[in-house]
Design a protein around this motif. Sequence first.
Motif, PDB file in Angstrom:
ATOM      1  N   PHE A   1       0.838  -1.196   0.000  1.00 40.01           N
ATOM      2  CA  PHE A   1       0.000   0.000   0.000  1.00 40.01           C
ATOM      3  C   PHE A   1       0.872   1.245   0.000  1.00 40.01           C
ATOM      4  O   PHE A   1       1.989   1.246   0.521  1.00 40.01           O
ATOM      5  N   VAL A   2       0.337   2.305  -0.590  1.00 41.30           N
ATOM      6  CA  VAL A   2       0.963   3.614  -0.453  1.00 41.30           C
ATOM      7  C   VAL A   2       0.441   4.189   0.856  1.00 41.30           C
ATOM      8  O   VAL A   2      -0.504   4.984   0.881  1.00 41.30           O
ATOM      9  N   THR A   3       1.026   3.769   1.954  1.00 40.60           N
ATOM     10  CA  THR A   3       0.490   4.151   3.260  1.00 40.60           C
ATOM     11  C   THR A   3       0.763   5.612   3.596  1.00 40.60           C
ATOM     12  O   THR A   3       0.418   6.073   4.680  1.00 40.60           O
ATOM     13  N   PHE A   4       1.376   6.337   2.654  1.00 42.53           N
ATOM     14  CA  PHE A   4       1.536   7.786   2.815  1.00 42.53           C
ATOM     15  C   PHE A   4       0.177   8.459   3.006  1.00 42.53           C
ATOM     16  O   PHE A   4       0.010   9.347   3.820  1.00 42.53           O
ATOM     17  N   ASN A   5      -0.806   8.003   2.232  1.00 41.92           N
ATOM     18  CA  ASN A   5      -2.126   8.625   2.336  1.00 41.92           C
ATOM     19  C   ASN A   5      -3.276   7.625   2.213  1.00 41.92           C
ATOM     20  O   ASN A   5      -4.427   8.025   2.175  1.00 41.92           O
ATOM     21  N   GLU A   6      -2.957   6.327   2.152  1.00 41.00           N
ATOM     22  CA  GLU A   6      -4.004   5.319   2.043  1.00 41.00           C
ATOM     23  C   GLU A   6      -4.099   4.513   3.331  1.00 41.00           C
ATOM     24  O   GLU A   6      -3.101   4.321   4.025  1.00 41.00           O
ATOM     25  N   PRO A   7      -5.278   4.011   3.665  1.00 40.37           N
ATOM     26  CA  PRO A   7      -5.397   3.123   4.830  1.00 40.37           C
ATOM     27  C   PRO A   7      -4.628   1.829   4.596  1.00 40.37           C
ATOM     28  O   PRO A   7      -4.598   1.312   3.489  1.00 40.37           O
ATOM     29  N   ARG A   8      -4.028   1.313   5.656  1.00 42.02           N
ATOM     30  CA  ARG A   8      -3.349   0.026   5.579  1.00 42.02           C
ATOM     31  C   ARG A   8      -4.379  -1.039   5.964  1.00 42.02           C
ATOM     32  O   ARG A   8      -4.689  -1.237   7.128  1.00 42.02           O
ATOM     33  N   THR A   9      -4.922  -1.707   4.962  1.00 46.62           N
ATOM     34  CA  THR A   9      -5.891  -2.772   5.225  1.00 46.62           C
ATOM     35  C   THR A   9      -5.178  -4.122   5.117  1.00 46.62           C
ATOM     36  O   THR A   9      -4.005  -4.192   4.755  1.00 46.62           O
ATOM     37  N   PHE A  10      -5.891  -5.194   5.412  1.00 46.09           N
ATOM     38  CA  PHE A  10      -5.285  -6.518   5.414  1.00 46.09           C
ATOM     39  C   PHE A  10      -6.019  -7.406   4.415  1.00 46.09           C
ATOM     40  O   PHE A  10      -7.232  -7.290   4.236  1.00 46.09           O
ATOM     41  N   VAL A  11      -5.263  -8.275   3.777  1.00 47.26           N
ATOM     42  CA  VAL A  11      -5.793  -9.072   2.674  1.00 47.26           C
ATOM     43  C   VAL A  11      -6.826 -10.063   3.188  1.00 47.26           C
ATOM     44  O   VAL A  11      -6.867 -10.406   4.384  1.00 47.26           O
ATOM     45  N   ASP A  12      -7.659 -10.530   2.279  1.00 48.90           N
ATOM     46  CA  ASP A  12      -8.658 -11.532   2.641  1.00 48.90           C
ATOM     47  C   ASP A  12      -7.979 -12.801   3.160  1.00 48.90           C
ATOM     48  O   ASP A  12      -6.975 -13.259   2.616  1.00 48.90           O
ATOM     49  N   GLY A  13      -8.558 -13.366   4.226  1.00 50.72           N
ATOM     50  CA  GLY A  13      -7.981 -14.565   4.827  1.00 50.72           C
ATOM     51  C   GLY A  13      -6.914 -14.284   5.857  1.00 50.72           C
ATOM     52  O   GLY A  13      -6.403 -15.212   6.497  1.00 50.72           O
ATOM     53  N   SER A  14      -6.563 -13.009   6.019  1.00 52.95           N
ATOM     54  CA  SER A  14      -5.543 -12.652   7.006  1.00 52.95           C
ATOM     55  C   SER A  14      -6.170 -12.538   8.386  1.00 52.95           C
ATOM     56  O   SER A  14      -7.356 -12.223   8.534  1.00 52.95           O
ATOM     57  N   GLU A  15      -5.351 -12.784   9.415  1.00 56.61           N
ATOM     58  CA  GLU A  15      -5.798 -12.607  10.796  1.00 56.61           C
ATOM     59  C   GLU A  15      -5.512 -11.195  11.303  1.00 56.61           C
ATOM     60  O   GLU A  15      -5.547 -10.946  12.504  1.00 56.61           O
ATOM     61  N   GLY A  16      -5.226 -10.272  10.368  1.00 57.67           N
ATOM     62  CA  GLY A  16      -5.009  -8.893  10.757  1.00 57.67           C
ATOM     63  C   GLY A  16      -3.589  -8.645  11.238  1.00 57.67           C
ATOM     64  O   GLY A  16      -2.654  -9.357  10.851  1.00 57.67           O
ATOM     65  N   PRO A  17      -3.386  -7.646  12.091  1.00 59.05           N
ATOM     66  CA  PRO A  17      -2.043  -7.253  12.507  1.00 59.05           C
ATOM     67  C   PRO A  17      -1.240  -8.368  13.164  1.00 59.05           C
ATOM     68  O   PRO A  17      -0.013  -8.324  13.166  1.00 59.05           O
ATOM     69  N   LEU A  18      -1.913  -9.386  13.736  1.00 58.77           N
ATOM     70  CA  LEU A  18      -1.206 -10.452  14.448  1.00 58.77           C
ATOM     71  C   LEU A  18      -1.056 -11.715  13.605  1.00 58.77           C
ATOM     72  O   LEU A  18      -0.735 -12.769  14.125  1.00 58.77           O
ATOM     73  N   ASP A  19      -1.294 -11.605  12.305  1.00 62.17           N
ATOM     74  CA  ASP A  19      -1.174 -12.752  11.413  1.00 62.17           C
ATOM     75  C   ASP A  19       0.252 -13.315  11.473  1.00 62.17           C
ATOM     76  O   ASP A  19       1.236 -12.568  11.519  1.00 62.17           O
ATOM     77  N   GLN A  20       0.371 -14.646  11.466  1.00 62.61           N
ATOM     78  CA  GLN A  20       1.677 -15.294  11.615  1.00 62.61           C
ATOM     79  C   GLN A  20       2.599 -15.034  10.428  1.00 62.61           C
ATOM     80  O   GLN A  20       3.824 -15.148  10.550  1.00 62.61           O
ATOM     81  N   ARG A  21       2.029 -14.679   9.273  1.00 64.10           N
ATOM     82  CA  ARG A  21       2.892 -14.369   8.134  1.00 64.10           C
ATOM     83  C   ARG A  21       3.781 -13.162   8.426  1.00 64.10           C
ATOM     84  O   ARG A  21       4.904 -13.072   7.925  1.00 64.10           O
ATOM     85  N   PHE A  22       3.291 -12.236   9.256  1.00 63.49           N
ATOM     86  CA  PHE A  22       4.116 -11.098   9.641  1.00 63.49           C
ATOM     87  C   PHE A  22       5.272 -11.524  10.542  1.00 63.49           C
ATOM     88  O   PHE A  22       6.338 -10.904  10.530  1.00 63.49           O
ATOM     89  N   ASP A  23       5.070 -12.583  11.345  1.00 63.95           N
ATOM     90  CA  ASP A  23       6.166 -13.109  12.162  1.00 63.95           C
ATOM     91  C   ASP A  23       7.272 -13.667  11.267  1.00 63.95           C
ATOM     92  O   ASP A  23       8.461 -13.448  11.512  1.00 63.95           O
ATOM     93  N   VAL A  24       6.869 -14.431  10.241  1.00 61.19           N
ATOM     94  CA  VAL A  24       7.853 -14.981   9.313  1.00 61.19           C
ATOM     95  C   VAL A  24       8.538 -13.855   8.538  1.00 61.19           C
ATOM     96  O   VAL A  24       9.750 -13.910   8.289  1.00 61.19           O
ATOM     97  N   LEU A  25       7.797 -12.841   8.193  1.00 61.28           N
ATOM     98  CA  LEU A  25       8.349 -11.699   7.466  1.00 61.28           C
ATOM     99  C   LEU A  25       9.379 -10.943   8.302  1.00 61.28           C
ATOM    100  O   LEU A  25      10.223 -10.230   7.760  1.00 61.28           O
ATOM    101  N   GLY A  26       9.314 -11.105   9.596  1.00 62.40           N
ATOM    102  CA  GLY A  26      10.227 -10.385  10.469  1.00 62.40           C
ATOM    103  C   GLY A  26       9.713  -9.008  10.840  1.00 62.40           C
ATOM    104  O   GLY A  26      10.497  -8.144  11.255  1.00 62.40           O
ATOM    105  N   LEU A  27       8.402  -8.779  10.718  1.00 65.21           N
ATOM    106  CA  LEU A  27       7.832  -7.477  11.081  1.00 65.21           C
ATOM    107  C   LEU A  27       7.788  -7.358  12.604  1.00 65.21           C
ATOM    108  O   LEU A  27       6.977  -8.000  13.262  1.00 65.21           O
TER     109      LEU A  27
END
Length: 765
Positions: free
Chosen positions: A573-599
């Motif tokens: 996302f261009v989070t400069f001025n757009e909302p940061r939403t989450f893709v379909d099927g995601s568990e939101g900010p605590l989704d485990q894919r973000f853990d693997v990503l190293g976020l």
Amino acid sequence: MVPFWTIETARGNGLFGPPVANQDLLLLTLAWLLASLPWVLGDHFIPYDSVGEFYPQSRFVVDSIRHGDWPWWNPYQYSGLPVLGDPQNMLFTLHTLVGTLLGPGYTLQAFDLVTLVHPFIGGLAIYAIGSSRGVPRVWLLSAALVFMLGGVATSRLQHVPQIIAYGLLPVLLWLLLMLESKPAIGRAMLLGLSGAIWAANANQVVFLGGLLLAVFAVLTVARSENRLRLAAMYGVAASVSLALLAPVYSAIIEIIALSTRSDFTLTDSAHPSFSPIVFASLFFPALFGNLNGKIWSVTDITQDFLYIGIIPISLYLLAFFSCMRWRTTAVLTWLTLLLFFVLFSLGVKTPLYPFLFNHIPGFDFFRRPVDAAYLLNLLFALGLLVIGRETARSTALPCGDTGHQLSASSRHLLFAIALSIPLLAFVLGAAAQSKDALPVLLENYGWLVVRVGLFAILLWWIKKQLTSPNRSFWILIVAGIFFAVDLGAAGRYSGLFSQRYSKIALARAYQHTQPPESNSLDAWLQSNTAPWARVEIIGGGESMGHSSVARWYNTQGYNPIQLRRYAEQIGSFVTFNEPRTFVDGSEGPLDQRFDVLGLRYVAFMTKWAQASEKDPSPASEQARRYRDELASGGARKLFSDDRYEVWERPGASRWLAVSDSASIDGLESAPCEVEEFCNTRLTIKCRSPVETTLVIGEVYAPGWFACVNGTPTPIEPFADLFRAVTLPAGPSTISMTYHPVPFLRHFGCSNGLFIARPDLPLSGE
């Protein structure tokens, strides 16, 4: 026709005579400097994409070269981004050379000045073309200045790769005409080499400019006395260009197919199609409010600006009311090309663009018909050369002897123009009123009257000077200053195309290349982020390409090239001025894919995170929900200043993990450490008790290859997103290297010349 503009009267003063190179080059340089003063003095910067995307991209390339690292892959945005495969990669540009030479002095101002030099170079090429063909001096200088300063050369500076292509296009045209005059192998190879450098940053200006060059090549072959040799030399030039471009274009084709930009449709071209009303900006300097007041442009304010100045418009009117031969090959070719690009710029509003998009290969690679404006401004400059030469030839003849003059009489033309003025005023007034911008339009009418009045005074002064001998140089100097100020005041000295450093925090951060202050967000992120401890920036300039300059690791960015795997699994996302939403099927900010990503960190712009419920903009509302969900899951705030607050996500990083299944749920921390991490090379040492699958939280992309204990090992996608290799039992060394060119890839495991960043903590935990 005004008597003092006749050839007989003016030739003795040098206005319509042959060029005087030393005087003319001085005048062109002076006018360019005068119109570029805000940037030369360092008070203003080129805004939008230039500061948000292209300067960070260029700084990444330059810094990588200076640190001894290959710049083919950018690890600082979107958790990894191909560079050579990006059509706007900024690799093969004058910016790279200048930035490498300047080193720490490669600031945003230096970047902007290099950008501004390209239209200047193109203007000199226009001058060289016209002077070699006997174009009278006034027309010749006006053509060069239109190219340097008019229309897109003022409003579209933000689109740096396109401005580069625009600025160098007349150079290629000049080289093509030089090859026509002497079809030699050396000139052909020079044209081919220059064409490859020009086309390396692929964009629509290169595509359309290539078509224009092809038309000129066909015309020159048709009129040549040695057609076969000239055609053969063009073949040599094309072969040299294609051979040099093959590595770049093969990488681009591969990456585009895997990105979110591979499926343009005709619907995508609907908004960026000109409306006929846009062409009124040719003579209205700030028609749509680019200087102040309400913006009411049809597509985009930087696109809907075509102003070329009072003097060129007057020269075109002079040609209409003179006894000029209009049915010559040169004039008819120019008119045909001009009509083609006008219709093309109208996009879906005429049948031409849809036909080309649907049936002619190449046109469907792009989505903005309005980019034809670059070619239109070039043709307005070339038209001054063509018509200027024909006017000079025709005016010396009695009108009745020309035989090819415009069919309508001057009185009919004057009557038609007089009728069009109130009609245009009505159309513009209705369009402006519908967008509540009538005061802006009225202000522009006022400034147009002022410009016409000043131009009338200039003509009166010129007429007086013509009574004295040898005054042509001073007349041209004054006219050149008028030209530069006319174009500069229309969009360079103030307004949306040229903004002050003092107004934009991100631009101020790029005024120097010193290390960030110890208490700043940049310093904190440099110290705390790593590939396995990334940050996501929500809101503000730092969310764009800034991480490539400040050298910290971001999961988002500001680049049209986004790998589809990443966009669909993580979200880009261009989070400069757009909302940061989450893709379909995601568990939101605590989704485990973000853990693997190293976020590990999320930085929220303070004014969004703390915005009142009474100010529910979509972006700020989403930012508050994002922060609150993190906080409810156990996140804690680690850093804050007057612009951002940084929160640490709960949970452990799974950037290096092992698994015996294909499920993210089964990942466990890997018994590994990172030994080396740079742009195109990653080295990991492991000691595993059993054979298993090693998952690295880097985005999977073609071109990455692995060697495990010196043996080539395939990299497989894990969860259709991350890289995974088979990890053998016992001690092992895994090296991943990136090879961007498809047909030059090899599967050997020999060591390359790579240098790890000395400031990077080498740990995956």
